[in-house]
Every structure is written in structure tokens, then in C-alpha cells.
Design an enzyme around this catalytic site. Structure first.
Site, PDB file in Angstrom:
ATOM      1  CB  THR A  30      -1.650  -2.521  -3.716  1.00  0.00           C
ATOM      2  OG1 THR A  30      -1.369  -2.473  -2.280  1.00  0.00           O
ATOM      3  CG2 THR A  30      -0.060  -3.040  -4.487  1.00  0.00           C
TER       4      THR A  30
ATOM      5  CB  THR B  64      -6.849  -2.341  -0.517  1.00  0.00           C
ATOM      6  OG1 THR B  64      -7.635  -3.220  -1.390  1.00  0.00           O
ATOM      7  CG2 THR B  64      -7.952  -2.234   0.676  1.00  0.00           C
ATOM      8  CB  CYS B  65      -2.617  -0.249  -0.003  1.00  0.00           C
ATOM      9  SG  CYS B  65      -1.560  -2.296   0.346  1.00  0.00           S
ATOM     10  CB  SER B  66      -3.463   3.275  -3.543  1.00  0.00           C
ATOM     11  OG  SER B  66      -2.280   3.439  -3.453  1.00  0.00           O
TER      12      SER B  66
END
Length: 160
Positions: free
Chosen positions: A46, A48-50
Site C-alpha cells: 500500500t 504509505t507503507c511501501s
């Protein structure tokens, strides 16, 4: 009830892809007798996570370990194969262990479920980071809503 500083990490079984295939990782073994930094993301791959969360911990892994941390783990309510592929893409090998809470059992036990059903993502876990010493949470940085403000690798470094 949501987990808090001073609480024990609840018992749960996580999954990790190894050379021998998916293996079970018990939270008692993962956190017991060790100092562990764990961070959780709502979902692998996703935005922000990546772009921010995982890369920050990969980049700061050596600095975090230099402060006496035995292990750095990334958690998400995804399956072990997705977590493994995301870790490979994100350069996590040898820096951050990618552990799957596939059914959300740990998220439920910690009281950090995040219902993203309206977005077609089902029930996930809230974004957070924590320091765990011998199974006890000594620092907890739990995000509100979709924010990425308090759970970064930099914040963890400040707390170690």
C-alpha cells in the site's frame, strides 16, 4: 481493550516464509527474553507503507540494532507469501523480518483492528510501532486514522 505500554504481547501464531516454506512463529518465542522492535502496517504494497514505513526501518536497521535490539519485525494482516514478496521488493532481507498475521489474530488480541471494509480491504491492523522487552511493551506508538506521524523508524531510534 487496546494494548498499552507495560502490557505483555498476547499469544498468537504468525507466519514467515523461509527456505523451507511458511513456518509458524509464536509471539512468546519472538518476544520472550529478547528486545524487539516491531512495526505494523495496514497492508503490504500500500502507498504509505511501501513509500515510507517499511523503507524507514530498512534504512535504519543497523542503527536500531546498534542500540541493543535483537530483532526488527514488520507485521501486517496479509498472508506470508505477500509479506515475503513485499520484503523482497523493499530490500528487507537481513534487516527486517516480514511476519504475517494472516487472520488478524494478533491484531484482535491487541485491540488494534482497523476495519477497511468500505475500501474493499477487510479488517486489517492499525499502523503502529513498539519496543518489546522480554515480552512486555515498553514503548507503543499507535497511529490515529490513516496517519503516519508517530510510528516511524526515527521515532523508535529516539526511544531506544
Amino acid at each position: 481493550m487496546t494494548i498499552a505500554k507495560g502490557d505483555k504481547v498476547p499469544a498468537a501464531t504468525l507466519k514467515e516464509v523461509t527456505d523451507g516454506g511458511p513456518q509458524s512463529v509464536e509471539t512468546a518465542d519472538l518476544f520472550g527474553g529478547r528486545k524487539v522492535v516491531a512495526f505494523c502496517v495496514p497492508g503490504a504494497f500500500t502507498p504509505t507503507c511501501s513509500a515510507k514505513h517499511l523503507p524507514g526501518f530498512v534504512e535504519k536497521a543497523d542503527a536500531i540494532r546498534a542500540r541493543g535490539v535483537d530483532d526488527i519485525v514488520c507485521l501486517a494482516v496479509n498472508d506470508a507469501f505477500v509479506m515475503n514478496a513485499w520484503g523482497e521488493q523493499g530490500g528487507a532481507a537481513g534487516k527486517v523480518r516480514m511476519l504475517a498475521d494472516g487472520n488478524g489474530d494478533l491484531a484482535k488480541a491487541m485491540g488494534v483492528e482497523l476495519d477497511l471494509s468500505a475500501l474493499g480491504l477487510g479488517v486489517r491492523a492499525r499502523r503502529y510501532s513498539m519496543i518489546v522487552e522480554d515480552g512486555t511493551v515498553t514503548q507503543l506508538n499507535l497511529e490515529e486514522g490513516g496517519a503516519f506521524e508517530v510510528s516511524s523508524a526515527e521515532k523508535i531510534l529516539d526511544q531506544l
